[in-house]
Write an enzyme that holds these catalytic residues in place. Structure first.
Site, PDB file in Angstrom:
ATOM      1  N   TRP A  21       0.823  -1.213   0.000  1.00  0.00           N
ATOM      2  CA  TRP A  21       0.000   0.000   0.000  1.00  0.00           C
ATOM      3  C   TRP A  21       0.857   1.263   0.000  1.00  0.00           C
ATOM      4  O   TRP A  21       1.812   1.391   0.770  1.00  0.00           O
ATOM      5  CB  TRP A  21      -0.902  -0.013   1.244  1.00  0.00           C
ATOM      6  CG  TRP A  21      -1.944   1.046   1.273  1.00  0.00           C
ATOM      7  CD1 TRP A  21      -3.098   1.078   0.562  1.00  0.00           C
ATOM      8  CD2 TRP A  21      -1.946   2.230   2.088  1.00  0.00           C
ATOM      9  NE1 TRP A  21      -3.822   2.220   0.870  1.00  0.00           N
ATOM     10  CE2 TRP A  21      -3.145   2.931   1.807  1.00  0.00           C
ATOM     11  CE3 TRP A  21      -1.051   2.760   3.028  1.00  0.00           C
ATOM     12  CZ2 TRP A  21      -3.460   4.138   2.432  1.00  0.00           C
ATOM     13  CZ3 TRP A  21      -1.368   3.956   3.647  1.00  0.00           C
ATOM     14  CH2 TRP A  21      -2.566   4.626   3.345  1.00  0.00           C
ATOM     15  N   SER A  51       2.747  -7.441   1.484  1.00  0.00           N
ATOM     16  CA  SER A  51       1.638  -6.765   2.146  1.00  0.00           C
ATOM     17  C   SER A  51       0.406  -6.750   1.231  1.00  0.00           C
ATOM     18  O   SER A  51      -0.038  -7.810   0.786  1.00  0.00           O
ATOM     19  CB  SER A  51       2.079  -5.369   2.571  1.00  0.00           C
ATOM     20  OG  SER A  51       1.176  -4.800   3.490  1.00  0.00           O
ATOM     21  N   LEU A  52      -0.149  -5.594   0.901  1.00  0.00           N
ATOM     22  CA  LEU A  52      -1.291  -5.533  -0.012  1.00  0.00           C
ATOM     23  C   LEU A  52      -1.007  -6.284  -1.306  1.00  0.00           C
ATOM     24  O   LEU A  52      -1.886  -6.964  -1.853  1.00  0.00           O
ATOM     25  CB  LEU A  52      -1.631  -4.071  -0.322  1.00  0.00           C
ATOM     26  CG  LEU A  52      -2.648  -3.818  -1.445  1.00  0.00           C
ATOM     27  CD1 LEU A  52      -4.018  -4.362  -1.079  1.00  0.00           C
ATOM     28  CD2 LEU A  52      -2.723  -2.323  -1.767  1.00  0.00           C
ATOM     29  N   PHE A 112       1.604   5.348   8.554  1.00  0.00           N
ATOM     30  CA  PHE A 112       1.605   3.989   8.010  1.00  0.00           C
ATOM     31  C   PHE A 112       3.034   3.505   7.765  1.00  0.00           C
ATOM     32  O   PHE A 112       3.367   2.351   8.051  1.00  0.00           O
ATOM     33  CB  PHE A 112       0.799   3.931   6.710  1.00  0.00           C
ATOM     34  CG  PHE A 112       0.538   2.523   6.241  1.00  0.00           C
ATOM     35  CD1 PHE A 112      -0.530   1.803   6.766  1.00  0.00           C
ATOM     36  CD2 PHE A 112       1.347   1.921   5.296  1.00  0.00           C
ATOM     37  CE1 PHE A 112      -0.785   0.500   6.348  1.00  0.00           C
ATOM     38  CE2 PHE A 112       1.104   0.622   4.876  1.00  0.00           C
ATOM     39  CZ  PHE A 112       0.036  -0.085   5.406  1.00  0.00           C
ATOM     40  N   LEU A 113       3.888   4.364   7.243  1.00  0.00           N
ATOM     41  CA  LEU A 113       5.286   3.980   7.028  1.00  0.00           C
ATOM     42  C   LEU A 113       5.955   3.649   8.363  1.00  0.00           C
ATOM     43  O   LEU A 113       6.781   2.728   8.432  1.00  0.00           O
ATOM     44  CB  LEU A 113       6.045   5.109   6.328  1.00  0.00           C
ATOM     45  CG  LEU A 113       5.592   5.459   4.905  1.00  0.00           C
ATOM     46  CD1 LEU A 113       6.513   6.527   4.316  1.00  0.00           C
ATOM     47  CD2 LEU A 113       5.559   4.232   4.010  1.00  0.00           C
ATOM     48  N   ALA A 114       5.618   4.386   9.398  1.00  0.00           N
ATOM     49  CA  ALA A 114       6.183   4.099  10.715  1.00  0.00           C
ATOM     50  C   ALA A 114       5.773   2.708  11.184  1.00  0.00           C
ATOM     51  O   ALA A 114       6.582   1.979  11.786  1.00  0.00           O
ATOM     52  CB  ALA A 114       5.743   5.159  11.718  1.00  0.00           C
ATOM     53  N   LEU A 115       4.533   2.307  10.897  1.00  0.00           N
ATOM     54  CA  LEU A 115       4.096   0.954  11.249  1.00  0.00           C
ATOM     55  C   LEU A 115       4.838  -0.097  10.442  1.00  0.00           C
ATOM     56  O   LEU A 115       5.149  -1.179  10.945  1.00  0.00           O
ATOM     57  CB  LEU A 115       2.591   0.812  11.012  1.00  0.00           C
ATOM     58  CG  LEU A 115       1.658   1.438  12.046  1.00  0.00           C
ATOM     59  CD1 LEU A 115       0.210   1.339  11.583  1.00  0.00           C
ATOM     60  CD2 LEU A 115       1.828   0.750  13.394  1.00  0.00           C
ATOM     61  N   ASP A 116       5.119   0.213   9.179  1.00  0.00           N
ATOM     62  CA  ASP A 116       5.891  -0.716   8.344  1.00  0.00           C
ATOM     63  C   ASP A 116       7.242  -1.034   8.973  1.00  0.00           C
ATOM     64  O   ASP A 116       7.714  -2.179   8.940  1.00  0.00           O
ATOM     65  CB  ASP A 116       6.128  -0.116   6.945  1.00  0.00           C
ATOM     66  CG  ASP A 116       4.905  -0.222   6.051  1.00  0.00           C
ATOM     67  OD1 ASP A 116       3.943  -0.911   6.434  1.00  0.00           O
ATOM     68  OD2 ASP A 116       4.922   0.387   4.966  1.00  0.00           O
ATOM     69  N   ASP A 128       6.953  -8.148  12.998  1.00  0.00           N
ATOM     70  CA  ASP A 128       5.970  -7.421  12.206  1.00  0.00           C
ATOM     71  C   ASP A 128       4.780  -7.017  13.084  1.00  0.00           C
ATOM     72  O   ASP A 128       4.171  -7.856  13.743  1.00  0.00           O
ATOM     73  CB  ASP A 128       5.492  -8.316  11.055  1.00  0.00           C
ATOM     74  CG  ASP A 128       4.695  -7.583  10.003  1.00  0.00           C
ATOM     75  OD1 ASP A 128       4.141  -6.508  10.299  1.00  0.00           O
ATOM     76  OD2 ASP A 128       4.606  -8.105   8.870  1.00  0.00           O
ATOM     77  N   HIS A 133       7.732  -5.368   9.108  1.00  0.00           N
ATOM     78  CA  HIS A 133       6.762  -5.555   8.034  1.00  0.00           C
ATOM     79  C   HIS A 133       7.405  -5.486   6.654  1.00  0.00           C
ATOM     80  O   HIS A 133       6.783  -5.893   5.669  1.00  0.00           O
ATOM     81  CB  HIS A 133       5.661  -4.507   8.154  1.00  0.00           C
ATOM     82  CG  HIS A 133       4.491  -4.760   7.247  1.00  0.00           C
ATOM     83  ND1 HIS A 133       3.752  -5.922   7.295  1.00  0.00           N
ATOM     84  CD2 HIS A 133       3.938  -3.999   6.253  1.00  0.00           C
ATOM     85  CE1 HIS A 133       2.802  -5.873   6.376  1.00  0.00           C
ATOM     86  NE2 HIS A 133       2.891  -4.724   5.737  1.00  0.00           N
TER      87      HIS A 133
END
Length: 260
Positions: free
Chosen positions: A18, A78-79, A139-143, A203, A231
């Site tokens: 994503w 991922s997506l 979102f990138l931080a979660l990755d 992850d 992730h």
């Protein structure tokens, strides 16, 4: 749809996650290009395909990728794993499947506990409308979160995000809808192709236990947990992921050649 081709050897299609694009796989390209022919997809609305109006739906996108690539192993991160898995299930010339930090169902549900709450993707969709760039940053931080090399990975992801222009808001919303609503578990028991499931031990978005559960639904699947990986393990643990991919692609190609 833009698909970059580089390298030599048996073919591997790489499908990104994503908000990113095919350029995020640069560490794998560097390690695989002398052994594998890489087909790096920019999904519609992303990267060099930003102006592609194709809806981000599984059948349309998978058919477009299949029409533009040779017989190959498909690998999704991922997506991107949803497109790769759907392709492996319906496209005869897909020789094998690799899932990196991806499962057939990303949200928690009955008999599927090792996933995120549906509200996570709903909230991201709402936040995009109010704070586009801030939501992408979160979102990138979660990755990167949890990875042994989290800071370096976050810098790499930030640079990749804007390297080919920001993704189209429409495509981001469609991608979130896919993550929230898709369930491809039913395709796994009948998947008559080899598959490799690569999970990041740390992850925070796709748990290793969830990937193991998915692999157990597919006959002959291999599952591998990347130690200290988040992730995006192909960034911080690129040598390990590239070695696993190279071996799987070469073996899948030999298996097809030996069976005619």
């Amino acid at each position: 749809m833009h698909i970059e081709v580089t390298g030599r050897g048996p073919a591997l299609v790489l499908i990104h996650g994503w908000a990113l694009h095919g350029g995020v796989f640069a560490p794998l390209v560097e390690r695989l290009k002398d052994h594998v022919e890489l087909h790096l997809v920019d999904l519609p609305g992303h990267g060099h395909s930003r102006e592609d109006p194709t809806a981000l739906r599984l059948p349309q996108v998978v058919n477009a990728i299949a029409a533009a690539t040779p017989p190959a192993v498909w690998c999704g991160w991922s997506l991107g794993g949803l497109f790769a898995l759907h392709g492996a299930a319906v496209v005869p010339k897909v020789r094998g499947l690799v899932m990196i930090a991806a499962t057939p169902r990303f949200v928690r549900g009955e008999a599927w506990p090792h996933a995120v709450e549906p509200a996570v993707f709903t909230q991201f969709g709402q936040d995009l409308a109010q704070d586009y760039r801030g939501t992408l940053e979160r979102f990138l931080a979660l990755d990167a979160m949890g990875s042994e090399h989290a800071r370096q990975e976050l810098r790499t992801l930030r640079a990749a995000l804007v390297a080919r222009g920001e993704p189209a808001p429409r495509a981001l919303q469609e991608g979130l809808a896919l993550l929230e609503n898709t369930d491809l578990r039913g395709a796994l028991p009948a998947l008559a192709k080899p598959s490799l499931w690569l999970a990041g031990q740390r992850d925070r978005l796709v748990s290793a236990r969830g990937m193991q559960a998915a692999a157990e639904l597919s006959p002959g699947a291999q599952a591998q947990v990347i130690a200290h990986g988040g992730h995006a393990p192909f960034l911080g643990q690129a040598d390990i992921v590239a070695a696993e991919l190279r071996q799987f692609v070469v073996e899948s190609s030999r298996r097809v050649d030996s069976t005619g």
